[in-house]
Design a protein around this motif. Structure first.
Motif, PDB file in Angstrom:
ATOM      1  N   SER A 194      11.149   1.953  20.948  1.00 29.43           N
ATOM      2  CA  SER A 194      11.495   0.417  20.907  1.00 29.43           C
ATOM      3  C   SER A 194      12.617   0.175  19.911  1.00 29.43           C
ATOM      4  CB  SER A 194      10.124  -0.555  20.642  1.00 29.43           C
ATOM      5  OG  SER A 194       9.705  -0.185  19.514  1.00 29.43           O
ATOM      6  N   GLU A 195      12.933  -1.156  19.991  1.00 25.20           N
ATOM      7  CA  GLU A 195      14.112  -1.853  18.740  1.00 25.20           C
ATOM      8  C   GLU A 195      13.355  -2.609  18.004  1.00 25.20           C
ATOM      9  OE1 GLU A 195      17.151  -0.727  18.051  1.00 25.20           O
ATOM     10  OE2 GLU A 195      16.925   1.111  19.575  1.00 25.20           O
ATOM     11  N   THR A 196      12.322  -2.336  17.337  1.00 25.17           N
ATOM     12  CA  THR A 196      11.539  -3.508  16.461  1.00 25.17           C
ATOM     13  C   THR A 196      11.438  -3.021  15.186  1.00 25.17           C
ATOM     14  OG1 THR A 196       9.266  -1.955  16.761  1.00 25.17           O
ATOM     15  CG2 THR A 196       9.934  -3.571  18.442  1.00 25.17           C
ATOM     16  N   PRO A 197      11.006  -3.846  14.364  1.00 25.35           N
ATOM     17  CA  PRO A 197      11.024  -3.618  13.037  1.00 25.35           C
ATOM     18  C   PRO A 197      10.082  -2.368  12.705  1.00 25.35           C
ATOM     19  CG  PRO A 197      10.884  -5.765  13.100  1.00 25.35           C
ATOM     20  CD  PRO A 197      10.856  -5.346  14.507  1.00 25.35           C
TER      21      PRO A 197
ATOM     22  N   SER B 239       9.955   0.124  14.884  1.00 25.73           N
ATOM     23  CA  SER B 239      10.703   1.267  15.042  1.00 25.73           C
ATOM     24  C   SER B 239      11.443   1.638  13.836  1.00 25.73           C
ATOM     25  CB  SER B 239      11.575   1.008  16.153  1.00 25.73           C
ATOM     26  OG  SER B 239      12.366   2.028  16.738  1.00 25.73           O
ATOM     27  N   ARG B 240      12.044   0.743  13.246  1.00 27.05           N
ATOM     28  CA  ARG B 240      13.369   0.880  11.997  1.00 27.05           C
ATOM     29  C   ARG B 240      12.153   1.694  10.782  1.00 27.05           C
ATOM     30  NH1 ARG B 240      17.236   2.970   9.864  1.00 27.05           N
ATOM     31  NH2 ARG B 240      18.117   1.835   7.878  1.00 27.05           N
TER      32      ARG B 240
END
Length: 90
Positions: free
Chosen positions: A51-54, A56-57
């Motif tokens: 995903s592209e979520t916090p 994921s970061r």
């Protein structure tokens, strides 16, 4: 992207195997720690690639930290004479 990440991770873990085998002859604990750090890279990249979520970061940052840990342990192994310098270029 997940398939590419899995392939790259598999290749990196396979590339570490000769060094792990050699290091384990001299320092079993270091080899275990190195193996765990390499596995952590794979785990965190799998999480980060979903995903592209916090979260994921954060997983990407944990993977980077584990990769740095692998690099330091490989460098230590070279300094201690366990493996050749080519293994520290991970």
């Amino acid at each position: 992207m997940l398939k590419q990440t899995k392939n790259m991770t598999r290749e990196a873990v396979q590339a570490l195997q000769p060094a792990l085998q050699t290091i384990s002859k001299y320092d079993q604990k270091l080899a275990q720690q190195l193996n765990k750090a390499a596995a952590s890279i794979a785990d965190q990249l799998a999480v980060a690639d979903t995903s592209e979520t916090p979260a994921s970061r954060a997983a990407q940052l944990r993977a980077a930290a584990a990769a740095a840990e692998v690099g330091v342990m490989l460098s230590m192994s070279v300094v201690k004479g366990y493996v050749q310098p080519k293994y520290a270029a991970f």
